[in-house]
Design a protein around this motif. Structure first.
Motif, PDB file in Angstrom:
ATOM      1  N   UNK A   1      51.540 -27.000   4.432  1.00  0.00           N
ATOM      2  CA  UNK A   1      51.114 -25.834   3.655  1.00  0.00           C
ATOM      3  C   UNK A   1      49.648 -25.974   3.243  1.00  0.00           C
ATOM      4  N   UNK A   2      49.275 -27.161   2.801  1.00  0.00           N
ATOM      5  CA  UNK A   2      47.885 -27.380   2.384  1.00  0.00           C
ATOM      6  C   UNK A   2      46.930 -27.175   3.545  1.00  0.00           C
ATOM      7  N   UNK A   3      47.328 -27.648   4.718  1.00  0.00           N
ATOM      8  CA  UNK A   3      46.480 -27.463   5.901  1.00  0.00           C
ATOM      9  C   UNK A   3      46.381 -25.992   6.280  1.00  0.00           C
ATOM     10  N   UNK A   4      47.501 -25.271   6.123  1.00  0.00           N
ATOM     11  CA  UNK A   4      47.514 -23.853   6.450  1.00  0.00           C
ATOM     12  C   UNK A   4      46.594 -23.076   5.498  1.00  0.00           C
ATOM     13  N   UNK A   5      46.693 -23.401   4.210  1.00  0.00           N
ATOM     14  CA  UNK A   5      45.852 -22.734   3.220  1.00  0.00           C
ATOM     15  C   UNK A   5      44.385 -23.039   3.467  1.00  0.00           C
ATOM     16  N   UNK A   6      44.085 -24.301   3.766  1.00  0.00           N
ATOM     17  CA  UNK A   6      42.698 -24.680   4.043  1.00  0.00           C
ATOM     18  C   UNK A   6      42.173 -23.923   5.265  1.00  0.00           C
TER      19      UNK A   6
ATOM     20  N   UNK B   1      38.967 -21.473   5.282  1.00  0.00           N
ATOM     21  CA  UNK B   1      37.830 -21.642   6.198  1.00  0.00           C
ATOM     22  C   UNK B   1      37.623 -20.387   7.038  1.00  0.00           C
ATOM     23  N   UNK B   2      38.734 -19.759   7.439  1.00  0.00           N
ATOM     24  CA  UNK B   2      38.619 -18.508   8.202  1.00  0.00           C
ATOM     25  C   UNK B   2      37.932 -17.444   7.349  1.00  0.00           C
ATOM     26  N   UNK B   3      38.322 -17.377   6.068  1.00  0.00           N
ATOM     27  CA  UNK B   3      37.677 -16.419   5.173  1.00  0.00           C
ATOM     28  C   UNK B   3      36.194 -16.675   5.037  1.00  0.00           C
TER      29      UNK B   3
ATOM     30  N   UNK C   1      32.025  -9.989   8.054  1.00  0.00           N
ATOM     31  CA  UNK C   1      33.156  -9.055   8.119  1.00  0.00           C
ATOM     32  C   UNK C   1      34.045  -9.316   6.897  1.00  0.00           C
ATOM     33  N   UNK C   2      33.684  -8.742   5.739  1.00  0.00           N
ATOM     34  CA  UNK C   2      34.461  -9.032   4.525  1.00  0.00           C
ATOM     35  C   UNK C   2      35.910  -8.561   4.599  1.00  0.00           C
ATOM     36  N   UNK C   3      36.174  -7.531   5.398  1.00  0.00           N
ATOM     37  CA  UNK C   3      37.538  -7.037   5.519  1.00  0.00           C
ATOM     38  C   UNK C   3      38.472  -8.085   6.096  1.00  0.00           C
ATOM     39  N   UNK C   4      38.049  -8.713   7.186  1.00  0.00           N
ATOM     40  CA  UNK C   4      38.876  -9.762   7.777  1.00  0.00           C
ATOM     41  C   UNK C   4      38.929 -10.996   6.891  1.00  0.00           C
ATOM     42  N   UNK C   5      37.821 -11.289   6.222  1.00  0.00           N
ATOM     43  CA  UNK C   5      37.821 -12.414   5.290  1.00  0.00           C
ATOM     44  C   UNK C   5      38.861 -12.190   4.194  1.00  0.00           C
ATOM     45  N   UNK C   6      38.897 -10.976   3.675  1.00  0.00           N
ATOM     46  CA  UNK C   6      39.863 -10.654   2.623  1.00  0.00           C
ATOM     47  C   UNK C   6      41.296 -10.822   3.111  1.00  0.00           C
ATOM     48  N   UNK C   7      41.577 -10.362   4.328  1.00  0.00           N
ATOM     49  CA  UNK C   7      42.947 -10.473   4.849  1.00  0.00           C
ATOM     50  C   UNK C   7      43.367 -11.935   4.994  1.00  0.00           C
ATOM     51  N   UNK C   8      42.447 -12.792   5.439  1.00  0.00           N
ATOM     52  CA  UNK C   8      42.772 -14.213   5.588  1.00  0.00           C
ATOM     53  C   UNK C   8      43.047 -14.846   4.231  1.00  0.00           C
TER      54      UNK C   8
ATOM     55  N   UNK D   1      44.461 -23.307  -4.282  1.00  0.00           N
ATOM     56  CA  UNK D   1      43.098 -23.605  -3.821  1.00  0.00           C
ATOM     57  C   UNK D   1      42.114 -22.744  -4.614  1.00  0.00           C
ATOM     58  N   UNK D   2      41.301 -23.382  -5.480  1.00  0.00           N
ATOM     59  CA  UNK D   2      40.379 -22.625  -6.332  1.00  0.00           C
ATOM     60  C   UNK D   2      39.363 -21.851  -5.508  1.00  0.00           C
ATOM     61  N   UNK D   3      38.949 -22.410  -4.374  1.00  0.00           N
ATOM     62  CA  UNK D   3      37.967 -21.735  -3.528  1.00  0.00           C
ATOM     63  C   UNK D   3      38.479 -20.420  -2.985  1.00  0.00           C
ATOM     64  N   UNK D   4      39.773 -20.350  -2.678  1.00  0.00           N
ATOM     65  CA  UNK D   4      40.374 -19.111  -2.179  1.00  0.00           C
ATOM     66  C   UNK D   4      40.240 -18.009  -3.223  1.00  0.00           C
TER      67      UNK D   4
END
Length: 308
Positions: free
Chosen positions: A17-22, A26-28, A37-44, A55-58
């Motif tokens: 799960x942690x790897x998936x979230x990371x 990173x995709x965002x 492309x903020x739209x795709x970043x938001x979806x990720x 994840x605080x960065x998310x």
């Protein structure tokens, strides 16, 4: 046995799960910062949030995306999700301050004030909460309350970014809402002391100083604007405004003519410079200057020259 196997698999599940979230985080970052492309970043990032990530960065990046899109409802709801997981007291305070600013932007000033009052009951000198409460009170037209909170926000931080935010708010309050020219001048000057490249504050300083009759101060500040101009267009505009200050403010026509000549040599084919020359020589009643400007104007549009 099955229960033991499930228990033993928990660390591996948490790791996956942690790897998936990371990966989503990173995709965002890539979609937003590199591919714009903020739209795709938001979806990720939403996928990570819906996975119950901590994840605080998310949350930080998604909140910035919502703010950039003026999605204040999104900022507020994201804060609620983050509060369910946050355990650090300082982080909880920051989330609530951000939520209060979102509520204020949504026109829910009373709710924002209630939230900030609770924050300040715990931390009465929190500069972010003080500044946010100042904004709420300003929105409610409680200008004295706004002033007192922004002054306190300035006093209770050594962070220049936060101090600048408070000073700019105070300068605008005195300038736009209270029509207090002397105090507006003082606070715009304090802004420029901390940020000499704040062109908005420099422009207001020139206008207020000129309007209050302090032409020498207006000229000095306008000269700084000219020196700090980032491109030819800004430099040309600042120089022509300096000409006008000398003409109408200090009455130093020699300086005005010298600067006009500098502008003419630098931008010989610029219609704005030519227009400024024509206006100056008309007001000064200088026929020779007017005739020369007229000849150059005809040359610019490729018309026959004036007869001698």
């Amino acid at each position: 046995a099955e229960a033991c196997a499930f228990r033993d698999a928990l660390p591996d599940f948490a790791k996956v799960k942690a790897q998936r979230v990371e990966s989503w985080y990173l995709a965002g970052l890539i979609w937003n910062d590199l591919l714009h492309d903020p739209g795709r970043a938001e979806r990720a990032l939403i996928k990570a949030v819906n996975d119950g990530c901590e994840h605080a960065g998310v949350y930080g990046l998604l909140s910035r995306l919502y703010l950039a899109a003026d999605d204040f409802a999104g900022v507020y709801e994201l804060g609620n999700k983050r509060l369910e997981l946050a355990s650090d007291a300082r982080e909880v305070i920051e989330i609530k301050v951000t939520q209060s600013e979102a509520l204020s932007a949504l026109g829910r000033g009373a709710e924002a004030r209630t939230l900030l009052d609770a924050v300040l009951a715990e931390q009465p000198n929190h500069p972010g909460a003080l500044h946010a409460l100042g904004k709420v009170l300003h929105q409610l037209k409680d200008y004295f309350g706004a002033e007192q909170n922004w002054l306190a926000a300035f006093e209770h931080t050594s962070d220049n970014t936060l101090r600048l935010r408070a000073l700019r708010a105070l300068a605008r309050l005195y300038d736009r809402d209270l029509s207090d020219g002397p105090r507006a001048l003082t606070y715009y000057q304090r802004v420029v002391e901390l940020d000499p490249h704040d062109r908005v504050s420099l422009r207001r300083l020139v206008k207020i100083a000129s309007g209050s009759g302090d032409a020498p101060l207006a000229v000095r500040i306008q000269s700084e604007r000219f020196e700090q101009a980032k491109n030819d267009e800004e430099r040309r505009r600042a120089l022509l405004e300096l000409v006008e200050l000398h003409e109408k403010g200090t009455g130093d026509h020699a300086a005005a003519r010298t600067l006009l000549e500098q502008a003419r040599r630098t931008w010989p084919d610029d219609a704005g410079v030519l227009s400024a020359e024509v206006g100056y020589y008309r007001r000064a009643g200088t026929n020779a200057g007017l005739e020369e400007a007229a000849r150059r104007a005809l040359h610019l549009v490729d018309l026959p020259p004036l007869a001698d």
